[in-house]
Design a protein around this motif. Structure first.
Motif, PDB file in Angstrom:
ATOM      1  N   GLU A   9       0.828  -1.178   0.071  1.00  0.00           N
ATOM      2  CA  GLU A   9      -0.156  -0.039  -0.004  1.00  0.00           C
ATOM      3  C   GLU A   9       0.831   1.214  -0.005  1.00  0.00           C
ATOM      4  O   GLU A   9       0.367   2.411  -0.450  1.00  0.00           O
ATOM      5  N   ASP A  10       2.015   1.123   0.592  1.00  0.00           N
ATOM      6  CA  ASP A  10       2.803   2.312   0.570  1.00  0.00           C
ATOM      7  C   ASP A  10       4.044   2.014  -0.475  1.00  0.00           C
ATOM      8  O   ASP A  10       4.866   1.365  -0.506  1.00  0.00           O
ATOM      9  N   SER A  11       3.688   2.541  -1.715  1.00  0.00           N
ATOM     10  CA  SER A  11       4.396   2.408  -2.806  1.00  0.00           C
ATOM     11  C   SER A  11       5.889   2.924  -2.849  1.00  0.00           C
ATOM     12  O   SER A  11       6.676   2.148  -3.356  1.00  0.00           O
ATOM     13  N   ARG A  12       6.014   3.727  -1.814  1.00  0.00           N
ATOM     14  CA  ARG A  12       7.607   4.080  -1.582  1.00  0.00           C
ATOM     15  C   ARG A  12       8.328   2.888  -1.061  1.00  0.00           C
ATOM     16  O   ARG A  12       9.727   2.837  -1.006  1.00  0.00           O
ATOM     17  N   LEU A  13       7.896   2.041  -0.184  1.00  0.00           N
ATOM     18  CA  LEU A  13       8.362   1.137   0.660  1.00  0.00           C
ATOM     19  C   LEU A  13       9.355   0.057  -0.292  1.00  0.00           C
ATOM     20  O   LEU A  13      10.437  -0.134  -0.134  1.00  0.00           O
ATOM     21  N   PRO A  14       8.760  -0.607  -1.478  1.00  0.00           N
ATOM     22  CA  PRO A  14       9.472  -1.353  -2.101  1.00  0.00           C
ATOM     23  C   PRO A  14      10.484  -0.745  -2.891  1.00  0.00           C
ATOM     24  O   PRO A  14      11.547  -1.466  -3.276  1.00  0.00           O
ATOM     25  N   GLU A  15      10.517   0.688  -3.106  1.00  0.00           N
ATOM     26  CA  GLU A  15      11.681   1.152  -3.911  1.00  0.00           C
ATOM     27  C   GLU A  15      12.783   1.671  -3.068  1.00  0.00           C
ATOM     28  O   GLU A  15      13.721   2.249  -3.238  1.00  0.00           O
ATOM     29  N   SER A  16      12.636   1.346  -1.745  1.00  0.00           N
ATOM     30  CA  SER A  16      13.435   1.781  -0.611  1.00  0.00           C
ATOM     31  C   SER A  16      15.067   1.078  -0.889  1.00  0.00           C
ATOM     32  O   SER A  16      14.839  -0.228  -1.405  1.00  0.00           O
ATOM     33  N   PRO A  17      16.110   1.397  -0.511  1.00  0.00           N
ATOM     34  CA  PRO A  17      17.422   0.750  -0.784  1.00  0.00           C
ATOM     35  C   PRO A  17      17.480  -0.715  -0.133  1.00  0.00           C
ATOM     36  O   PRO A  17      17.699  -1.627  -0.607  1.00  0.00           O
ATOM     37  N   GLU A  18      16.726  -0.803   1.100  1.00  0.00           N
ATOM     38  CA  GLU A  18      16.842  -1.854   1.857  1.00  0.00           C
ATOM     39  C   GLU A  18      16.046  -2.786   1.194  1.00  0.00           C
ATOM     40  O   GLU A  18      16.608  -4.170   1.137  1.00  0.00           O
ATOM     41  N   TRP A  19      14.726  -2.621   0.587  1.00  0.00           N
ATOM     42  CA  TRP A  19      13.955  -3.664   0.068  1.00  0.00           C
ATOM     43  C   TRP A  19      14.500  -4.104  -1.490  1.00  0.00           C
ATOM     44  O   TRP A  19      14.120  -5.122  -2.010  1.00  0.00           O
ATOM     45  N   ARG A  20      15.031  -3.083  -2.087  1.00  0.00           N
ATOM     46  CA  ARG A  20      15.727  -3.536  -3.341  1.00  0.00           C
ATOM     47  C   ARG A  20      16.936  -4.500  -3.030  1.00  0.00           C
ATOM     48  O   ARG A  20      16.934  -5.488  -3.756  1.00  0.00           O
TER      49      ARG A  20
END
Length: 271
Positions: free
Chosen positions: A235-246
């Protein structure tokens, strides 16, 4: 060579005897005769020894020849071994037994993952009049005909079986990873999977707000245990793009799934 040596000894012996008989006269000549006779006796001993060796070698060769009654079974055995070697070369060293009176072979493909033996699959390859796939227990979603065409089954059955083994081991490896995830990571929910285990959808819970993330893994290369694509939805579209999740997605692409999840839990990326 043996007859020539014997004849040479006999000829020399005869000459010595003639020379001994033709000589007479004074004492020096009689002494010479005795020497020649002694030499002749020595040569007779050599002759007898050579003849004995010739007889022994002839008997040895004769005993090496099988009786007439055993010759036909030996010929059949030789032909059978030649055919086995041909089949072994044809199928590239896989374990197999001949079936249908030698017109086909049943090949056994053993699968394993991380050193643990899993299933054994069987396939009958018909050899005559042409090499083709016969009876088998290969899962229907394994693309047998496509593999046969890619590896040129008719001319290189070993390459076909190697490619088949790679696909089967990759399939059981993906399935085994999914089983280990369900056993070792109870907090990770398996939302979707198919029989080939080529598509997996997992639900992660990320601390500290217990955010839900859907992780989709697609295994485009069916000969591999690792996914080619990893996609995150949240739901938070920014989370998957974070360096940690990348970085997590990169780990999921390069590491077996159950191990990647263990690392993500250790780093507190998921619960």
């Amino acid at each position: 060579m043996e007859n020539t040596s014997t004849n040479g000894v006999l000829t020399h012996l005869s000459l010595l005897e003639v020379r001994a008989l033709s000589r007479g006269g004074p004492e020096p000549q009689r002494s010479r005769v005795r020497e020649l006779r002694g030499e002749a006796e020595e040569l007779r001993g050599v002759r007898d020894q050579l003849e004995a060796e010739i007889r022994a070698r002839k008997e040895l060769r004769s005993s090496a020849d099988p009786p007439a009654g055993e010759l036909l079974p030996l010929m059949r055995r030789h032909s059978d071994l030649k055919q086995r070697l041909h089949v072994h070369h044809l199928i590239g060293g896989f374990d197999a037994v001949r079936t249908r009176q030698g017109r086909a072979v049943c090949v056994f493909v053993q699968t394993a993952y991380e050193g643990v033996f899993l299933e054994t699959f069987n396939m009958e390859l018909e050899l005559k009049p042409r090499v083709q796939i016969g009876r088998h227990n290969i899962p229907p979603f394994i693309p047998l005909q496509s593999l046969a065409e890619q590896s040129h089954l008719q001319t290189d059955a070993g390459a076909f079986l190697s490619m088949l083994s790679q696909h089967l081991n990759a399939f059981v490896g993906r399935r085994r990873q999914l089983q280990l995830v369900q056993e070792q990571h109870r907090s990770v929910e398996v939302m979707e999977s198919n029989l080939l285990c080529s598509v997996l959808v997992l639900l992660f819970t990320a601390p500290p707000e217990k955010t839900a993330l859907l992780c989709t893994l697609k295994y485009a290369d069916l000969g591999s245990c690792l996914p080619g694509q990893v996609h995150l939805d949240c739901e938070d579209s920014r989370l998957p793009e974070s360096p940690e999740w990348r970085s997590c997605c990169d780990t999921l692409r390069k590491t077996p799934l159950h191990r990647a999840l263990a690392g993500m839990k250790k780093s507190r990326m998921i619960l």
